[in-house]
Design an enzyme around this catalytic site. Structure first.
Site, short mmCIF file in Angstrom:
data_model
loop_
_atom_site.label_atom_id
_atom_site.label_comp_id
_atom_site.label_asym_id
_atom_site.label_seq_id
_atom_site.Cartn_x
_atom_site.Cartn_y
_atom_site.Cartn_z
N LYS A 25 0.86 -1.19 0.12
CA LYS A 25 0.01 -0.07 -0.09
C LYS A 25 1.05 1.58 -0.06
O LYS A 25 0.65 2.00 -0.82
CB LYS A 25 -0.81 0.10 1.29
CG LYS A 25 -1.62 1.36 1.44
CD LYS A 25 -2.39 1.60 2.63
CE LYS A 25 -1.91 1.90 4.03
NZ LYS A 25 -1.69 3.39 4.18
N ASN A 26 1.83 1.31 0.79
CA ASN A 26 2.32 2.67 1.21
C ASN A 26 3.51 2.81 -0.07
O ASN A 26 3.95 4.04 -0.25
CB ASN A 26 3.16 2.82 2.46
CG ASN A 26 2.12 2.69 3.53
OD1 ASN A 26 1.01 3.23 3.20
ND2 ASN A 26 2.34 2.55 4.78
N CYS A 119 -5.34 8.07 8.54
CA CYS A 119 -6.09 7.38 9.87
C CYS A 119 -5.73 8.14 11.01
O CYS A 119 -4.77 8.76 11.14
CB CYS A 119 -5.25 6.15 9.77
SG CYS A 119 -5.79 4.75 8.87
N ARG A 124 -0.46 14.42 12.99
CA ARG A 124 0.55 14.23 11.72
C ARG A 124 0.90 15.50 11.05
O ARG A 124 0.19 15.91 10.10
CB ARG A 124 -0.58 13.04 10.93
CG ARG A 124 -0.79 11.90 11.77
CD ARG A 124 -1.59 10.76 10.85
NE ARG A 124 -0.55 10.12 9.87
CZ ARG A 124 -0.89 9.21 9.38
NH1 ARG A 124 -2.26 8.86 9.22
NH2 ARG A 124 -0.20 8.66 8.36
N ASP A 127 5.21 19.84 8.96
CA ASP A 127 6.22 20.51 8.88
C ASP A 127 7.42 20.39 8.12
O ASP A 127 8.02 21.16 7.29
CB ASP A 127 6.53 21.30 10.22
CG ASP A 127 7.02 19.95 11.00
OD1 ASP A 127 6.04 19.18 11.31
OD2 ASP A 127 8.05 19.91 11.47
N GLN A 128 7.75 19.05 8.17
CA GLN A 128 9.04 18.56 7.42
C GLN A 128 8.91 18.75 5.93
O GLN A 128 9.89 19.00 5.17
CB GLN A 128 9.48 17.15 7.86
CG GLN A 128 9.62 17.33 9.49
CD GLN A 128 10.86 18.22 9.85
OE1 GLN A 128 11.88 18.08 9.43
NE2 GLN A 128 10.29 18.99 10.78
N ASP A 307 3.20 0.22 12.43
CA ASP A 307 1.95 -0.27 11.84
C ASP A 307 1.78 -1.76 12.29
O ASP A 307 0.50 -2.22 11.80
CB ASP A 307 1.90 -0.05 10.26
CG ASP A 307 2.00 1.33 9.77
OD1 ASP A 307 1.63 2.06 10.64
OD2 ASP A 307 2.56 1.45 8.44
N ILE A 329 6.22 6.32 17.62
CA ILE A 329 5.92 7.17 16.36
C ILE A 329 4.69 8.02 16.71
O ILE A 329 4.57 9.09 16.40
CB ILE A 329 6.00 6.35 15.20
CG1 ILE A 329 6.89 5.13 15.31
CG2 ILE A 329 6.00 6.96 14.17
CD1 ILE A 329 8.39 5.72 15.21
N ARG A 399 -8.84 -0.25 3.31
CA ARG A 399 -7.84 0.69 2.75
C ARG A 399 -6.58 0.01 2.65
O ARG A 399 -5.73 0.54 1.80
CB ARG A 399 -7.77 1.57 3.95
CG ARG A 399 -8.87 2.63 4.06
CD ARG A 399 -8.64 3.83 4.95
NE ARG A 399 -7.36 4.47 4.45
CZ ARG A 399 -6.54 5.42 4.96
NH1 ARG A 399 -6.87 5.81 6.30
NH2 ARG A 399 -5.50 5.91 4.58
#
Ligand code: EPU
Length: 424
Positions: A25-26, A119, A124, A127-128, A307, A329, A399
């Site tokens: 997915k990612n 999600c 989340r 800024d980066q 995850d 995280i 998803r």
């Protein structure tokens, strides 16, 4: 009354057999937008047939791209893209919608992308990403819920990320390949999907070195052409299946996987007393006897993935002794624990730590998925539990898990999707 989707599981059946992992997915949600950087059509293979991919297709078509998708292979013709502002209704459905901003900036000198959704697992911020694009010469504005990026041409730069953010690394890469000159991304994310994106960009003619390490170097400004590329297997689906096999005392061979990506999980399962054996692209997992509780700390890759924290806690809830799971995280990734407690799990949360006292068994209960991996945790718990567990808000599961019902049934589980009316 309104219709809602449910996933039900009759638990207590050990999973047995072979199951193939789908594409990641990612990786998919980064590679598909990257196809808009090409000057000719791309063919992307081994894509997962999941709702995030369908949302991206809807966005690409809305922008004017020509897309075909047969459930695994996608073709994207970017030459007809005519808009730079995907609609809020689509963009809010997924985190990765903001990967469209750099590629649309490349095509139009401007992008207007609603601030990303995804999600609800904690703050989340972006800024980066903003810092990276600004370093490359873009003007970035985040007012009124829209991420507006302008600037042409962009130029190469030294980018120092405060933390190895996956999203910021991907967004920096997608902009740096068309920014004129040399870019170095310091403290880059090292996740497998970062390497996959770099390989895809390389196949299109980009110069990208160092992906998979802390420092990624890019020489930008080369014209990129369409290419044919196959996505890597999904690390988190692989892990979820490994955990489910162990949790049910099952005996499962997971095929088409990359065992190297799974080392942090395999090490933890071995520590618990699970049999794990790798061979080429196959991972054999067998849950044997009473498993031992262990401690887990989520980290950036190659550490234990956040995850997999959620399904892992379901497994630990039936392991012997006390396990301590620290979420480093995301600060709000323990919401699903309330649902596990309804099934009999003994879990206390203290700040970012879950203290899990193993119990002999879980009992089925009606539960609700609060996000994608919470859904995965509840599937694992449902596979363990006595009786039939019904997961509400099950659309989250679609998803990220392709044909999860078929895959689990193939391994002997009794699971099904259904919709029914629920009171509003
Ligand atoms: N962070 C910042 N500022 C930023 C970016 C990130 O402070 O500008 C912080 C976040 O708050 C978080 C940490 O850095 O504490 C990591 O965030 P990252 O940017 O790496 O995450 P992401 O890109 O938003 C991706 C995955 C997530 C996965 C994380 C971590 C995608 C589309 N999403 O999110 O996947 O949890 O990396 O590995 O790639 C999932 O698949 O269920 C999922 C949530």
């Amino acid at each position: 009354m309104s219709k809602q989707e449910f996933f039900s599981i009759r638990g207590g059946i050990p999973l047995r057999g072979e199951v193939k992992v789908s594409g990641g997915k990612n990786a998919a949600v980064a590679v598909i937008p990257a196809a808009l950087l090409a000057n000719s059509p791309c063919t992307i293979e081994n894509l997962p047939d999941i709702s995030d991919v369908h949302v991206l297709i809807d966005m690409l078509e809305w922008l004017g791209a020509k897309v075909t998708f047969d459930g695994s292979t996608m073709t994207v013709d970017p030459t007809t893209v005519s808009r730079y502002n995907p609609p809020y209704e689509l963009a809010r459905k997924m985190r990765a919608s903001y990967y469209l901003a750099p590629v649309l900036t490349y095509r139009f000198g401007r992008a207007e992308v609603p601030m990303p959704g995804g999600c609800d697992i904690g703050a989340r911020p972006i800024d980066q990403t903003v810092k990276a694009w600004t370093a490359l010469g873009a003007d970035v504005n985040t007012q009124r819920g829209v991420l507006t990026v302008t600037g042409e041409p962009l130029h190469g730069a030294d980018i120092h990320l405060d933390m190895p953010s996956v999203g910021a690394t991907i967004n920096a890469m997608l902009a740096a390949v068309f920014a004129e000159g040399a870019t170095t991304i310091h403290n880059a994310a090292k996740e497998p999907h970062i390497v996959d994106l770099a390989n895809f960009l390389g196949s299109m003619g980009a110069w990208v070195k160092g992906a998979g390490t802390d420092i990624i170097r890019i020489r930008g400004g080369r014209p990129l052409h369409g290419s044919t590329y196959a996505i890597i297997p999904d690390q988190i689906e692989t892990g979820t299946l490994m955990i489910a096999a162990a949790a049910t005392g099952g005996d499962v061979v997971i095929t088409d996987a990359i065992p190297y990506h799974m080392e942090s999980l395999s090490a933890k399962l071995l520590e618990m007393g699970v049999y794990v054996h790798d061979e080429d692209d196959r991972i054999h997992v067998r849950g044997e006897g009473l498993l031992r509780g262990i401690n887990v700390k989520t980290q950036y890759y190659p550490g234990f993935p956040t995850d997999l924290q959620q399904p892992m806690v379901s497994l630990l809830s039936i392991a012997g002794g006390t396990s301590v799971v620290t979420e480093n995280i995301y600060e709000a990734r323990f919401r699903y624990v309330d649902e596990l407690r309804r099934m009999g799990a003994n879990i206390r949360i203290v700040d970012r730590v879950a203290i899990v006292d193993g119990t002999d068994r879980l009992m089925s209960a009606p539960v609700t998925a609060t996000d994608l991996r919470a859904g995965a945790a509840l599937i694992v718990a449902g596979l363990i539990a006595e009786g039939t567990t019904e997961i509400a808000n099950a659309h989250f599961i679609r998803r990220g898990y392709e044909k999860i019902d078929e895959k689990l049934r193939h391994l002997g589980a009794q699971v099904e999707w259904y919709t029914r009316e629920v009171p509003d």
